[in-house]
Design an enzyme around this catalytic site. Structure first.
Site, PDB file in Angstrom:
ATOM      1  N   HIS A 108       0.845  -1.190   0.000  1.00 54.43           N
ATOM      2  CA  HIS A 108       0.000   0.000   0.000  1.00 54.43           C
ATOM      3  C   HIS A 108       0.883   1.242   0.000  1.00 54.43           C
ATOM      4  CE1 HIS A 108      -3.141   2.871   1.094  1.00 54.43           C
ATOM      5  NE2 HIS A 108      -3.988   1.945   0.695  1.00 54.43           N
ATOM      6  N   ASP A 145      -7.872  -5.294  -0.244  1.00 52.07           N
ATOM      7  CA  ASP A 145      -8.360  -5.951  -1.459  1.00 52.07           C
ATOM      8  C   ASP A 145      -8.075  -7.450  -1.481  1.00 52.07           C
ATOM      9  OD1 ASP A 145      -7.407  -2.950  -2.681  1.00 52.07           O
ATOM     10  OD2 ASP A 145      -9.432  -3.694  -3.013  1.00 52.07           O
TER      11      ASP A 145
HETATM   12  C1  SDX Z   1      -6.038   0.344  -3.018  1.00 49.42           C
HETATM   13  O1  SDX Z   1      -4.513   4.966  -2.086  1.00 49.42           O
HETATM   14  C2  SDX Z   1      -5.383   4.262  -1.465  1.00 49.42           C
HETATM   15  O2  SDX Z   1      -5.770   4.577  -0.344  1.00 49.42           O
HETATM   16  C3  SDX Z   1      -5.831   3.034  -2.242  1.00 49.42           C
HETATM   17  C4  SDX Z   1      -6.829   2.145  -1.522  1.00 49.42           C
HETATM   18  C5  SDX Z   1      -8.114   2.877  -1.262  1.00 49.42           C
HETATM   19  O3  SDX Z   1      -8.848   2.447  -0.347  1.00 49.42           O
HETATM   20  O4  SDX Z   1      -8.451   3.786  -2.048  1.00 49.42           O
HETATM   21  O5  SDX Z   1      -6.297   1.702  -0.300  1.00 49.42           O
HETATM   22  C6  SDX Z   1      -7.208   0.929  -2.352  1.00 49.42           C
HETATM   23  O6  SDX Z   1      -5.744   0.735  -4.112  1.00 49.42           O
HETATM   24  C7  SDX Z   1      -5.178  -0.656  -2.263  1.00 49.42           C
HETATM   25  C8  SDX Z   1      -3.910  -1.096  -3.065  1.00 49.42           C
HETATM   26  C9  SDX Z   1      -4.380  -2.166  -4.066  1.00 49.42           C
HETATM   27  N1  SDX Z   1      -3.304  -2.439  -5.051  1.00 49.42           N
HETATM   28  C10 SDX Z   1      -2.708  -3.645  -5.086  1.00 49.42           C
HETATM   29  O7  SDX Z   1      -2.888  -4.532  -4.258  1.00 49.42           O
HETATM   30  C11 SDX Z   1      -1.789  -3.833  -6.278  1.00 49.42           C
HETATM   31  C12 SDX Z   1      -0.446  -4.416  -5.806  1.00 49.42           C
HETATM   32  N2  SDX Z   1       0.229  -3.386  -4.990  1.00 49.42           N
HETATM   33  C13 SDX Z   1       1.228  -2.574  -5.679  1.00 49.42           C
HETATM   34  O8  SDX Z   1       0.876  -2.229  -6.980  1.00 49.42           O
HETATM   35  C14 SDX Z   1       1.711  -1.436  -4.793  1.00 49.42           C
HETATM   36  O9  SDX Z   1       1.956  -1.966  -3.559  1.00 49.42           O
HETATM   37  C15 SDX Z   1       0.867  -0.197  -4.618  1.00 49.42           C
HETATM   38  C16 SDX Z   1       0.475   0.437  -5.917  1.00 49.42           C
HETATM   39  C17 SDX Z   1      -0.373  -0.495  -3.848  1.00 49.42           C
HETATM   40  C18 SDX Z   1       1.688   0.818  -3.819  1.00 49.42           C
HETATM   41  O10 SDX Z   1       2.792   1.103  -4.598  1.00 49.42           O
HETATM   42  P1  SDX Z   1       3.804   2.274  -4.151  1.00 49.42           P
HETATM   43  O11 SDX Z   1       3.499   2.833  -2.832  1.00 49.42           O
HETATM   44  O12 SDX Z   1       3.923   3.219  -5.288  1.00 49.42           O
HETATM   45  O13 SDX Z   1       5.097   1.445  -3.890  1.00 49.42           O
HETATM   46  P2  SDX Z   1       6.149   1.136  -4.983  1.00 49.42           P
HETATM   47  O14 SDX Z   1       5.442   0.735  -6.233  1.00 49.42           O
HETATM   48  O15 SDX Z   1       7.113   2.259  -5.018  1.00 49.42           O
HETATM   49  O16 SDX Z   1       6.830  -0.192  -4.404  1.00 49.42           O
HETATM   50  C19 SDX Z   1       7.794  -0.080  -3.362  1.00 49.42           C
HETATM   51  C20 SDX Z   1       8.632  -1.343  -3.501  1.00 49.42           C
HETATM   52  C21 SDX Z   1       9.110  -1.573  -4.930  1.00 49.42           C
HETATM   53  O17 SDX Z   1      10.322  -2.297  -4.844  1.00 49.42           O
HETATM   54  P3  SDX Z   1      11.693  -1.405  -5.024  1.00 49.42           P
HETATM   55  O18 SDX Z   1      11.594  -0.716  -6.358  1.00 49.42           O
HETATM   56  O19 SDX Z   1      11.711  -0.438  -3.845  1.00 49.42           O
HETATM   57  O20 SDX Z   1      12.787  -2.445  -4.975  1.00 49.42           O
HETATM   58  O21 SDX Z   1       7.826  -2.488  -3.164  1.00 49.42           O
HETATM   59  C22 SDX Z   1       7.685  -3.316  -4.299  1.00 49.42           C
HETATM   60  C23 SDX Z   1       8.090  -2.494  -5.518  1.00 49.42           C
HETATM   61  O22 SDX Z   1       8.612  -3.337  -6.521  1.00 49.42           O
HETATM   62  N3  SDX Z   1       6.269  -3.686  -4.348  1.00 49.42           N
HETATM   63  C24 SDX Z   1       5.834  -4.904  -4.604  1.00 49.42           C
HETATM   64  C25 SDX Z   1       4.445  -4.822  -4.481  1.00 49.42           C
HETATM   65  N4  SDX Z   1       4.093  -3.558  -4.171  1.00 49.42           N
HETATM   66  C26 SDX Z   1       5.238  -2.851  -4.107  1.00 49.42           C
HETATM   67  N5  SDX Z   1       6.483  -6.052  -4.913  1.00 49.42           N
HETATM   68  C27 SDX Z   1       5.690  -7.140  -5.094  1.00 49.42           C
HETATM   69  N6  SDX Z   1       4.345  -7.156  -4.985  1.00 49.42           N
HETATM   70  C28 SDX Z   1       3.699  -6.004  -4.678  1.00 49.42           C
HETATM   71  N7  SDX Z   1       2.356  -6.001  -4.575  1.00 49.42           N
END
Ligand code: SDX
Length: 426
Positions: free
Chosen positions: A305, A362
């Protein structure tokens, strides 16, 4: 609220910027005067940008705190129902018994959509994604409520807000019925909000539909847990659309569009599709490795998140509800066993702990929705249904604030410097 200042030293300039404090959370540096000093801030993805002042929802990502109008999500999910939460988000107070009954009656009496809305569905392919149909039909609602709509009148804004909250379950159920070729089911005024939705989704004219109280409670709780979440992508989309004075139904359609993405509200559908791709518990390590592989764009859907960096309090509540529903319905679905094993492995893997990746709301909501028979492609529609109250609450709040301006971010330009155009022979 400005009680101290930040000093920005840039080049030969020194700019004093007020620091503003709210009720809780980060102080903010008021940068509104920066432009006149020759600078813009740069924050793609708005990782550290406060876009507005709001009193609706507060999130502490480090402590896993989520408050709606000061009430914790845990208490609301345990003791309130969705209609109470809707009233409280819109009116900044919980209703007393009399207010609750009157409000529930108001929402109930707006659940019917104009019968011509049925015709919009005829233009969709039968296999259209429900979110595509929801985007289209919510936007189309603006054609029914446009002329008598003065968005500068708080009462008319609230009437639009009530209509949207009331009609979303009807529209979502219509998307489902159209997909499966069954007749639309009209809302009933003798049912609760969640019961009405279940009845419009699953009843057929040929026989009575028996609503399970446990399922209705689980659905109502899913609605509460998805009601609002501060300035997330879809809510920010609604605010930006609404800042131009656009029709509220069109603004909510923009929110539906933004929520559809798999990084946002589409995650619950993407999570179930991922579980189906994993298929069996013995394939989990293969997918955990893919998630860790920087060269692989694969991410564990339903994990991580942007704001919560320890745990999502909604996921904690949703997890309890998930296990209650699975037990209540006596479900032993192999897919759900994969989910529980994936959760166990991910929570014990140092990589996910270091990256602060844990199951979000989710992950569990997708499992509950599947357990109660909702098809995967309908999950994000249900998220949109629940989040509508958050969208309209922020839209209403923004338009009630004095000095409200159209949202118009700037940029860091990295294109060509000015160059001459050479006219060609055409
Ligand atoms: C919702 O904003 C809100 O409040 C949203 C929400 C709401 O109620 O409105 O809470 C609802 O959207 C919940 C989130 C649902 N999305 C997912 O479950 C999709 C999978 N999650 C990722 O796409 C991600 O975690 C996000 C988009 C949710 C958050 O991404 P960020 O904060 O932009 O983090 P990032 O992409 O910069 O990742 C940080 C690190 C990265 O590694 P590094 O580049 O630092 O080495 O964590 C890794 C990413 O590769 N990473 C993941 C991951 N999420 C982040 N690696 C594997 N699996 C994942 N799910």
């Amino acid at each position: 609220m400005a009680d101290n200042k930040a000093i920005l030293k840039a080049g030969d300039k020194e700019v004093e910027l007020p620091i503003l404090s709210g009720t809780a959370g980060h102080d903010v540096i008021d940068i509104r005067s920066l432009g006149t000093n020759g600078y813009f801030t740069y924050d793609p993805g708005f990782m550290a940008t406060g876009s507005c002042e709001s009193s609706i929802t507060y999130i502490d990502g480090a402590k896993g705190i989520l408050l709606h109008r000061g009430y914790s999500i845990e208490e609301l999910a345990r003791d309130a129902d969705y209609i109470e939460v809707v009233y409280m988000l819109l009116h900044d107070k919980t209703p007393n018994t009399e207010e609750y009954k009157a409000f529930k009656d108001t929402i109930t009496r707006h659940t019917l959509v104009h019968d011509q809305v049925n015709n919009f569905f005829r233009g969709f392919r039968r296999d259209a994604h429900p979110m595509a149909m929801l985007c289209g039909t919510v936007g189309a609602m603006s054609s029914f409520y446009h002329d008598d709509l003065n968005i500068n009148d708080p009462e008319q804004r609230l009437r639009s807000a009530y209509r949207l909250v009331a009609k979303m379950p009807t529209l979502v159920a219509m998307c489902y019925k159209y997909n499966i070729g069954q007749p639309f089911v009209y809302p009933r005024n003798d049912l609760s909000y969640a019961e009405n939705f279940l009845n419009m989704m699953f009843s057929v004219p040929a026989e009575d539909y028996k609503i399970s109280p446990a399922v209705a409670k689980a659905v109502d709780r899913i609605f509460i847990l998805h009601a609002d979440h501060e300035q997330n992508a879809s809510t920010s989309t609604v605010r930006l659309a609404g800042s131009s004075g656009a029709n509220p139904y069109a603004c909510i359609a923009a929110g539906v569009a933004s929520l559809w993405g798999p990084a946002h509200g589409g995650a619950n559908e993407a999570c179930l599709n991922m579980l189906e791709e994993i298929g069996t518990v013995d394939r989990i390590p293969e997918f955990i490795a893919k998630a860790k592989d920087k060269a692989d764009p694969f991410r564990l859907m339903g994990f991580g998140h942007r704001v919560y960096k320890n745990f999502d309090p909604r996921a904690t509540v949703m997890r309890e509800s998930c296990h209650e529903v699975l037990a209540e319905l006596n479900i032993d679905d192999p897919l759900l066993n994969v989910a529980m094993e994936l959760e166990r492995i991910a929570l014990s893997d140092p990589y996910f702990a270091e990256k602060k990746l844990f199951p979000n709301v989710d992950f569990y909501s997708g499992i509950v929705l599947k357990a109660i028979g909702i098809p995967t492609n309908m999950f994000t529609c249900i998220f949109a249904l629940a989040r509508t109250v958050g969208w309209v609450s922020h839209w209403h709040e923004m338009l009630s604030q004095p000095g409200q301006k159209i949202g118009r971010p700037r940029q860091l330009y990295t294109g060509e410097a000015q160059r001459s155009y050479n006219k060609i022979d055409k």
